[in-house]
Design a protein around this motif. Structure first.
Motif, PDB file in Angstrom:
ATOM      1  N   ASN A   1      64.503  15.068  29.925  1.00  0.00           N
ATOM      2  CA  ASN A   1      63.680  13.894  30.239  1.00  0.00           C
ATOM      3  C   ASN A   1      62.308  13.951  29.564  1.00  0.00           C
ATOM      4  O   ASN A   1      61.294  13.525  30.129  1.00  0.00           O
ATOM      5  CB  ASN A   1      63.506  13.736  31.757  1.00  0.00           C
ATOM      6  N   GLY A   2      62.285  14.535  28.351  1.00  0.00           N
ATOM      7  CA  GLY A   2      61.055  14.597  27.589  1.00  0.00           C
ATOM      8  C   GLY A   2      60.127  15.728  27.959  1.00  0.00           C
ATOM      9  O   GLY A   2      59.038  15.846  27.385  1.00  0.00           O
ATOM     10  N   ALA A   3      60.514  16.589  28.908  1.00  0.00           N
ATOM     11  CA  ALA A   3      59.667  17.718  29.305  1.00  0.00           C
ATOM     12  C   ALA A   3      59.707  18.801  28.239  1.00  0.00           C
ATOM     13  O   ALA A   3      60.681  18.916  27.489  1.00  0.00           O
ATOM     14  CB  ALA A   3      60.134  18.273  30.650  1.00  0.00           C
ATOM     15  N   PRO A   4      58.670  19.646  28.144  1.00  0.00           N
ATOM     16  CA  PRO A   4      58.602  20.642  27.067  1.00  0.00           C
ATOM     17  C   PRO A   4      59.559  21.807  27.277  1.00  0.00           C
ATOM     18  O   PRO A   4      60.033  22.067  28.392  1.00  0.00           O
ATOM     19  CB  PRO A   4      57.148  21.119  27.144  1.00  0.00           C
ATOM     20  N   ALA A   5      59.821  22.522  26.183  1.00  0.00           N
ATOM     21  CA  ALA A   5      60.648  23.732  26.226  1.00  0.00           C
ATOM     22  C   ALA A   5      59.853  24.947  25.775  1.00  0.00           C
ATOM     23  O   ALA A   5      60.415  26.040  25.697  1.00  0.00           O
ATOM     24  CB  ALA A   5      61.887  23.549  25.353  1.00  0.00           C
ATOM     25  N   SER A   6      58.580  24.773  25.448  1.00  0.00           N
ATOM     26  CA  SER A   6      57.750  25.898  25.023  1.00  0.00           C
ATOM     27  C   SER A   6      56.296  25.585  25.358  1.00  0.00           C
ATOM     28  O   SER A   6      55.965  24.447  25.712  1.00  0.00           O
ATOM     29  CB  SER A   6      57.902  26.167  23.526  1.00  0.00           C
ATOM     30  N   GLU A   7      55.439  26.612  25.240  1.00  0.00           N
ATOM     31  CA  GLU A   7      54.009  26.489  25.550  1.00  0.00           C
ATOM     32  C   GLU A   7      53.804  25.885  26.940  1.00  0.00           C
ATOM     33  O   GLU A   7      52.975  25.000  27.152  1.00  0.00           O
ATOM     34  CB  GLU A   7      53.296  25.647  24.488  1.00  0.00           C
ATOM     35  N   ILE A   8      54.547  26.401  27.930  1.00  0.00           N
ATOM     36  CA  ILE A   8      54.470  25.908  29.305  1.00  0.00           C
ATOM     37  C   ILE A   8      53.384  26.686  30.043  1.00  0.00           C
ATOM     38  O   ILE A   8      53.270  27.899  29.898  1.00  0.00           O
ATOM     39  CB  ILE A   8      55.821  26.115  30.023  1.00  0.00           C
ATOM     40  N   THR A   9      52.597  25.995  30.840  1.00  0.00           N
ATOM     41  CA  THR A   9      51.618  26.647  31.702  1.00  0.00           C
ATOM     42  C   THR A   9      52.055  26.472  33.150  1.00  0.00           C
ATOM     43  O   THR A   9      52.248  25.347  33.620  1.00  0.00           O
ATOM     44  CB  THR A   9      50.221  26.065  31.508  1.00  0.00           C
ATOM     45  N   VAL A  10      52.228  27.598  33.859  1.00  0.00           N
ATOM     46  CA  VAL A  10      52.690  27.578  35.250  1.00  0.00           C
ATOM     47  C   VAL A  10      51.556  28.109  36.131  1.00  0.00           C
ATOM     48  O   VAL A  10      51.333  29.325  36.177  1.00  0.00           O
ATOM     49  CB  VAL A  10      53.957  28.431  35.433  1.00  0.00           C
TER      50      VAL A  10
END
Length: 590
Positions: free
Chosen positions: A348-357
């Motif tokens: 749904n367009g969400a990222p697969a890298s450079e994620i901040t949790v």
């Protein structure tokens, strides 16, 4: 202005002579002398051809500075600390004015080190002897634009001949990570250590920022080794050369890989040595179902932000479903940190890298726990990549400047009003005969965006001991000026001076007003015979400053475990119009 005679002599202990490129004359009768050392903190050798330049000048607020004296000296192979003696003409000194001393180091005409803040001297209680001129790296110097070092791992395994080593320079100043330079290196049969030279744009470097260097190794497109956390570089005394980046094995998989960083608004204390970070991929509405993928990272010796790589099987991901990544930190069976709003990923367009949790600290179940709900008449939803955070505290209602008895920070990425969470506190800190309130505010991009007109009573005198609600009002957002960097300088004085033991030590703390726990910065200085007034310099990094908050400095003098003098209240500095120079900290005897 009449010319001012300046004589700078740099002692050469090994050969007992003056620098060859300088002429040295005895100071004229009646001249003053400023003595001290030029130092820097990073572990880099000074170029033998370096030239040290000094300026003594009069500070002129609102007008141009007036340079009284300048001199340059050849280093001739010497290393820091480099002692100096600067002669000046007292006839040029107005005791009502402020005079400052600064230094810089040049190699081949290009500045490589410079004072981040000039040091007060001569007047207003400032010293003329024993001065430490601290210089920091200049990003546009001769080494500017290139980071050098080696990528290594400790395992006794050979790296594939076709492996690719990726080195990244990351900006972690805002609590999130942004890549500002990257380089791929083909192994071509070589084994670790693999040397690298990573070019970067010095214009993108803030001397007060935080920058990390990380690396990973990929074989046939799959990551086999990666950094567990970045290595500090460039600023705050961190190195620019000979940086060792250690990478650790990544579980082999034919799957995809989610890469990102786990952050916290503020890490209140170091990780428990047994702490483990768990990062998991799952469907957001199936919290009780097995995670689609999970990775564990030991946290001993690490600190936020912590980078992760989460392998997953692309065949298990349905394009028409939603997926999120969440994180938690555990020490045994104790939950220390937890995600409040998992981060959408993959579909749904969400990222697969450079994620901040982002994660929030959990209250200690062994103490008291106040459950709370924060509301507002202004609807608000924070995006998944927001750096906003909620600050909550318990304090006495009439002592806004006193340390909070309990406080916590909650990241707001992905959350909406109302916000419900828990705040831990130590019941032993609360007097049942006194009143306490629960208060809160929201900071977004260093700006106060929501606050409470008045806190709500809690814990004592019939007030609720849990399940409280506090309504916040949206603040008028005013763009603040950038926080300062450099140093806080001033003197420590007392109204009851007595001879100080040479073995005594001065401590100066810089902290946020009203907070407890460790200060933001503490410096210590052996007195070695120094008496009141005692000059001090506290390093100041813009990344640690919130322009909407109030900060103070305090001081104490100890002889062993005995407190001789100590501040009763902190002296405001840095923000809200408070000074960063010529700060006077008066400490009474104890």
């Amino acid at each position: 202005m009449p010319a001012v005679a300046v004589i700078l002599t740099l002692a050469l202990a090994a050969c007992g002579r003056q620098p060859g490129a300088e002429s040295a004359e005895a100071p004229a009768a009646g001249s003053g002398i400023i003595t001290g050392n030029v130092i820097y903190l990073d572990r880099s050798a000074l170029d033998p051809n370096a030239v040290i330049e000094f300026d003594l000048f009069q500070a002129s607020p609102g007008g141009p500075e007036v340079v009284l004296a300048t001199q340059s000296v050849n280093a001739e192979g010497r290393q820091v600390p480099i002692p100096f003696e600067l002669a000046y003409d007292p006839a040029q000194i107005d005791t009502t004015q402020t005079y400052l001393l600064r230094a810089r180091i040049l190699v081949n005409g290009a500045p490589v080190y410079a004072s981040q803040a000039a040091t007060p001297v001569i007047t207003n209680g400032a010293p003329t002897q024993g001065i430490e001129l601290l210089v920091g790296p200049v990003m546009t110097g001769i080494a500017g634009g290139t980071l050098t070092g080696n990528v290594v791992y400790l395992e006794r395994v050979a790296m594939a001949p076709n492996a690719v080593i990726t080195v990244e320079l990351q900006d972690a100043s805002a609590g999130t990570v942004a890549v500002i330079a990257t380089q791929d290196i083909n192994a071509e049969g070589r084994q670790v250590p693999i040397p690298f030279e990573l070019p970067y744009d010095p214009a993108r470097i803030d001397p007060a920022g935080t920058y990390l260097l990380s690396a990973r190794i990929a074989e046939n497109g799959q990551t086999t080794f990666a950094s567990q956390t970045g290595v500090p570089v460039l600023t705050n005394g961190a190195p620019t050369s000979n940086v060792e980046v250690i990478v650790s094995p990544v579980a082999p998989t034919a799957a995809g890989i989610l890469r990102g960083t786990v952050t916290a608004p503020r890490q209140l204390e170091p990780f428990d040595p047994a702490a483990v970070l768990q990062v998991e991929l799952r469907e957001p509405m199936l919290a009780d179902a097995p995670a689609a993928a999970i990775v564990e990272i030991p946290l001993a010796g690490l600190a936020f932000p912590v980078s992760f790589e989460l392998p997953y099987d692309p065949a298990s991901i349905a394009a028409d479903r939603a997926y999120v990544v969440g994180a938690r930190v555990l020490a045994g069976n104790t939950l220390l940190y937890n995600s409040l709003a998992p981060v959408p990923v993959l579909t749904n367009g969400a990222p697969a890298s450079e994620i901040t949790v982002p994660v929030a600290a959990m209250p200690n179940p062994a103490g008291g726990v106040l459950r709370y709900t924060i509301t507002s008449d202004t609807p608000m939803t924070w995006p998944a990549d927001s750096t906003a955070w909620l600050n909550v505290e318990i304090r006495e209602p009439m002592l806004a400047d006193a340390p909070a008895a309990a406080f916590g920070y909650v990241p707001l990425a992905g959350l909406s009003f109302p916000i419900s969470f828990e705040l831990g506190y130590d019941p032993a800190k609360f007097d049942p005969n006194r009143a306490y309130i629960f208060d809160a505010r929201i900071i977004d991009d260093n700006l106060l965006t929501f606050s409470s007109p008045a806190g709500t009573p809690v814990l004592t005198q019939g007030a609720p001991v849990t399940d409280v609600t506090l309504n916040l009002v949206q603040a008028a957002v005013v763009q603040s000026t950038p926080p300062p960097s450099g140093a806080i300088t001033g003197v420590v004085t007392t109204d009851a001076p007595a001879p100080l033991d040479p073995a005594a030590t001065l401590y100066v703390d810089f902290r946020e007003e009203g907070t407890t726990g460790d200060p933001i910065v503490t410096i210590s200085k052996a007195l070695e015979g120094a008496q009141f007034p005692i000059p001090f310099e506290v390093p100041l990094a813009a990344a640690t400053i919130d322009p909407t908050r109030t900060y103070v400095v305090g001081a104490r003098i100890l002889l062993g475990d005995q407190v001789l003098y100590a501040s009763q209240v902190g002296v405001p500095v840095v923000t809200n119009g408070a000074p960063t120079t010529d700060v006077v900290v008066n400490i009474p005897p104890q």
